[in-house]
Design a protein around this motif. Sequence first.
Motif, PDB file in Angstrom:
ATOM      1  N   ILE A   9       4.307   0.093  -3.542  1.00 28.69           N
ATOM      2  CA  ILE A   9       3.249  -0.069  -2.548  1.00 28.69           C
ATOM      3  C   ILE A   9       3.112  -1.565  -2.281  1.00 28.69           C
ATOM      4  N   PRO A  10       3.280  -1.990  -1.024  1.00 29.10           N
ATOM      5  CA  PRO A  10       3.556  -1.203   0.176  1.00 29.10           C
ATOM      6  C   PRO A  10       4.955  -0.595   0.147  1.00 29.10           C
ATOM      7  N   ASN A  11       5.067   0.557   0.802  1.00 27.72           N
ATOM      8  CA  ASN A  11       6.319   1.307   0.804  1.00 27.72           C
ATOM      9  C   ASN A  11       7.267   0.842   1.900  1.00 27.72           C
ATOM     10  N   GLY A  12       6.902  -0.187   2.595  1.00 35.19           N
ATOM     11  CA  GLY A  12       7.776  -0.773   3.600  1.00 35.19           C
ATOM     12  C   GLY A  12       7.278  -2.159   3.960  1.00 35.19           C
ATOM     13  N   PHE A  13       8.174  -3.133   3.935  1.00 33.16           N
ATOM     14  CA  PHE A  13       7.771  -4.500   4.280  1.00 33.16           C
ATOM     15  C   PHE A  13       9.001  -5.335   4.593  1.00 33.16           C
ATOM     16  N   GLU A  14       8.747  -6.466   5.230  1.00 39.56           N
ATOM     17  CA  GLU A  14       9.752  -7.509   5.438  1.00 39.56           C
ATOM     18  C   GLU A  14       9.111  -8.836   5.053  1.00 39.56           C
ATOM     19  N   LEU A  15       9.796  -9.589   4.222  1.00 39.84           N
ATOM     20  CA  LEU A  15       9.278 -10.883   3.777  1.00 39.84           C
ATOM     21  C   LEU A  15      10.395 -11.909   3.862  1.00 39.84           C
ATOM     22  N   GLU A  16      10.105 -13.025   4.493  1.00 41.22           N
ATOM     23  CA  GLU A  16      11.074 -14.120   4.588  1.00 41.22           C
ATOM     24  C   GLU A  16      10.457 -15.392   4.031  1.00 41.22           C
ATOM     25  N   TYR A  17      11.276 -16.151   3.322  1.00 41.78           N
ATOM     26  CA  TYR A  17      10.817 -17.439   2.811  1.00 41.78           C
ATOM     27  C   TYR A  17      12.013 -18.335   2.530  1.00 41.78           C
ATOM     28  N   ALA A  59      10.762  15.268 -17.473  1.00 43.41           N
ATOM     29  CA  ALA A  59      10.082  16.098 -18.463  1.00 43.41           C
ATOM     30  C   ALA A  59       8.827  15.434 -19.018  1.00 43.41           C
ATOM     31  N   THR A  60       8.931  14.155 -19.368  1.00 44.87           N
ATOM     32  CA  THR A  60       7.831  13.508 -20.091  1.00 44.87           C
ATOM     33  C   THR A  60       6.957  12.599 -19.231  1.00 44.87           C
ATOM     34  N   ASN A  61       7.479  12.117 -18.116  1.00 42.62           N
ATOM     35  CA  ASN A  61       6.696  11.185 -17.290  1.00 42.62           C
ATOM     36  C   ASN A  61       7.038  11.378 -15.809  1.00 42.62           C
ATOM     37  N   PRO A  62       6.681  12.528 -15.256  1.00 48.90           N
ATOM     38  CA  PRO A  62       7.077  12.842 -13.872  1.00 48.90           C
ATOM     39  C   PRO A  62       6.441  11.934 -12.822  1.00 48.90           C
ATOM     40  N   LYS A  63       5.387  11.216 -13.189  1.00 50.21           N
ATOM     41  CA  LYS A  63       4.747  10.311 -12.227  1.00 50.21           C
ATOM     42  C   LYS A  63       5.175   8.860 -12.427  1.00 50.21           C
ATOM     43  N   GLY A  64       6.137   8.639 -13.323  1.00 46.77           N
ATOM     44  CA  GLY A  64       6.574   7.284 -13.617  1.00 46.77           C
ATOM     45  C   GLY A  64       7.363   6.661 -12.485  1.00 46.77           C
ATOM     46  N   PHE A  65       7.649   5.380 -12.634  1.00 46.78           N
ATOM     47  CA  PHE A  65       8.353   4.618 -11.599  1.00 46.78           C
ATOM     48  C   PHE A  65       9.807   5.058 -11.504  1.00 46.78           C
ATOM     49  N   ALA A 115       0.105   4.698 -19.676  1.00 46.92           N
ATOM     50  CA  ALA A 115       0.822   5.478 -18.665  1.00 46.92           C
ATOM     51  C   ALA A 115      -0.049   5.668 -17.427  1.00 46.92           C
ATOM     52  N   ASP A 116      -1.328   5.963 -17.645  1.00 46.87           N
ATOM     53  CA  ASP A 116      -2.252   6.110 -16.516  1.00 46.87           C
ATOM     54  C   ASP A 116      -2.378   4.801 -15.741  1.00 46.87           C
ATOM     55  N   LEU A 117      -2.442   3.709 -16.472  1.00 44.72           N
ATOM     56  CA  LEU A 117      -2.596   2.400 -15.830  1.00 44.72           C
ATOM     57  C   LEU A 117      -1.357   2.042 -15.009  1.00 44.72           C
ATOM     58  N   TYR A 118      -0.173   2.282 -15.559  1.00 41.96           N
ATOM     59  CA  TYR A 118       1.063   1.955 -14.849  1.00 41.96           C
ATOM     60  C   TYR A 118       1.171   2.713 -13.524  1.00 41.96           C
ATOM     61  N   GLN A 119       0.625   3.921 -13.485  1.00 44.07           N
ATOM     62  CA  GLN A 119       0.760   4.755 -12.291  1.00 44.07           C
ATOM     63  C   GLN A 119      -0.408   4.596 -11.330  1.00 44.07           C
ATOM     64  N   PRO A 139      -1.699  -5.642  -9.979  1.00 47.94           N
ATOM     65  CA  PRO A 139      -0.279  -5.765 -10.339  1.00 47.94           C
ATOM     66  C   PRO A 139      -0.058  -6.676 -11.548  1.00 47.94           C
ATOM     67  N   PHE A 140      -0.824  -7.765 -11.616  1.00 48.24           N
ATOM     68  CA  PHE A 140      -0.724  -8.657 -12.769  1.00 48.24           C
ATOM     69  C   PHE A 140      -1.129  -7.930 -14.046  1.00 48.24           C
ATOM     70  N   PHE A 141      -2.173  -7.130 -13.933  1.00 48.35           N
ATOM     71  CA  PHE A 141      -2.700  -6.400 -15.078  1.00 48.35           C
ATOM     72  C   PHE A 141      -1.637  -5.458 -15.640  1.00 48.35           C
ATOM     73  N   LYS A 142      -0.938  -4.772 -14.746  1.00 53.89           N
ATOM     74  CA  LYS A 142       0.136  -3.875 -15.185  1.00 53.89           C
ATOM     75  C   LYS A 142       1.239  -4.662 -15.888  1.00 53.89           C
ATOM     76  N   MET A 143       1.580  -5.817 -15.324  1.00 54.63           N
ATOM     77  CA  MET A 143       2.660  -6.605 -15.907  1.00 54.63           C
ATOM     78  C   MET A 143       2.269  -7.164 -17.266  1.00 54.63           C
ATOM     79  N   ARG A 144       0.981  -7.387 -17.480  1.00 53.91           N
ATOM     80  CA  ARG A 144       0.529  -7.863 -18.790  1.00 53.91           C
ATOM     81  C   ARG A 144       0.800  -6.804 -19.856  1.00 53.91           C
ATOM     82  N   PHE A 145       0.620  -5.537 -19.507  1.00 55.53           N
ATOM     83  CA  PHE A 145       0.917  -4.468 -20.459  1.00 55.53           C
ATOM     84  C   PHE A 145       2.424  -4.310 -20.658  1.00 55.53           C
TER      85      PHE A 145
END
Length: 601
Positions: A98-106, A86-92, A389-393, A180-186
């Motif tokens: 993104i990326p919507n598919g990956f493999e990472l090993e470490y 209802a209030t944030n249909p574009k939210g997480f 909200a715009d920034l997060y999306q 991504p860092f910028f979003k996490m700062r907020f």
Amino acid sequence: MKLVRLKITDTKGFRSLQPGFEHHFRTAWELETESQEAQGFAPFVCAGPNGSGKSNLLEALVAIFFQLEVLRGRRILPETFLFDEATNPKGFQDGDGIPNGFELEYLIQVPDEFCSSASPDFAHVKIVKKLDQSPNISWINQEYFEFDELGEISERERDFLLPQYVLGYSSGENEILSLPFFKMRFVQFDEYWHALSNQLPYSGRPETRLAFLDSGFSQAILLCNLLFQDTDALKPFRDDVGIDALKEFRIIIRRNIEIKESQIPAFGSQDESKGETIEEIVKNHPALSIKEAETETEAKRYQVNLLELLEGDERSVGIIPRLKRCATCFYVDETADTLYLDYYVNEATKQAFNENFDFEVNQSPIALFQALQVLLTLNLFPVSETLKADLYQSDSLYVGETVPILASDERMMRFKNFWLKKTGVKEPVLLKSLSDGEHQLLHSLGLCLLFKNTNSLFLLDEPETHFNPDWRSSFITRLHQCFKDADDSHEMFITTHTPFLISDSKPEKVLVFKKMDGVVEVKNPEYNTLGASINKITMTTFGKRETISGHAQAILEELRSRFEGGEDKEKLITEINRQLGDSVEKVLLIKTILDSMEAHG
């Protein structure tokens, strides 16, 4: 931490990295060699032409750990971040990313409590995100560690299987890396705002692990190092910039900000049945107050003490009392509602900071840095919920331009009167008076010193752009000095256009990027880069065969054309020597002319 492999399985690719992009950072043989021989500090150096995908690799790593951090810290995510039909249909929501598919090993170190004498040195972690699904973390070699039972990874295990910090730095305006860092700062700001409005406990440090240490944090980074590091650790600062010591500095902190009446209900009781009025909420909430009216006809104005969760009595562990206990003196300007803390730095000052910012959770100087990080993050207070909200999306490369930048005296927290003692200079110098290159060196080396003993991923995007040639040639040496006493628990990637960093790296640590027909390819050099000449690297890795600049090359080619056109050879040689400095190209042209003169008698 040791990265092993990255593959982009998103059908859309990621930025310039095409679908199916894959790179093995270490072969099985290299991992075996590293496990048997102490390698010491050795960053991955990413080189190649502009637009070849170097920064996109760093961004992909940040974007992946951003997704994992969102899942790990879901309890602190604000409503403007999360999906609501209802209030944030574009939210997480689960599966986004993104990326919507990956493999990472470490590989990553495991706490001693889970290790036995037979355990390997590192846990082998594999993270897979399939299309529209949440990333899945697998501990490949869990059976070799001490556990009562194997199986699904617990929250505690997830914490140490991820890097302690993911640290980004860019010398320019690279919002591709910083987004991504910028979003996490907020998220960090909203975490504090939520705790403040609901009067919840607050730890006094950010809960998230992503930190983009841009110019806004440069003073905090330098301050923490100069207050906590010993003389030997600060040698890079002295050798290149000539910084001997910190003389004095001031911290200025505002207390109250004005808020709209429409924001006040968020500070009220969660029990809607109470039906609190605005006046009741203001009266009951310790951070709220009515701002004194300037005229009798003026409407009521409200303010919130943004520091309320960070204050306390003189013995409390709040950030503000701790900073006060370290100050030489402090006072409150009641008219401006501002706290001024002044520090004249001597050994007693350093001891006070050590006593007040040294905790088991975050060993100093990180404890002080995180306290300053919280205060600096409060400067985001003017950003509206709609803009957040715009920034997060957003995945826009220009999102930073939409965030208002406060004038210095409008900020919640700022540094001032930052005076340094510098070698060969009689009087103290202001930090602001240093050159761009000096600031950049102190900043990039400072963040390495600050986090050198953490299990972290460092991502440095062209950190040497403002350096002179001598500093560029010694940058890897300076990094070695920063990490010389640190353990082998961190990983670093550096993008660069300078051959000096390549000449100080083994070929397996050099990643050469090429982009042909839209396909990014990454390979190790086919020659031994360690100790290779600058000319060799410039020609082989960067495709620049000439050893002189373009304008000089054009002059030389014009002189060559005149020789081929039959002009007087002796006069041409005289003109070549007069116009051009010494170079291989000049010598070869003169030799060609002399050979022609000899051949024709």
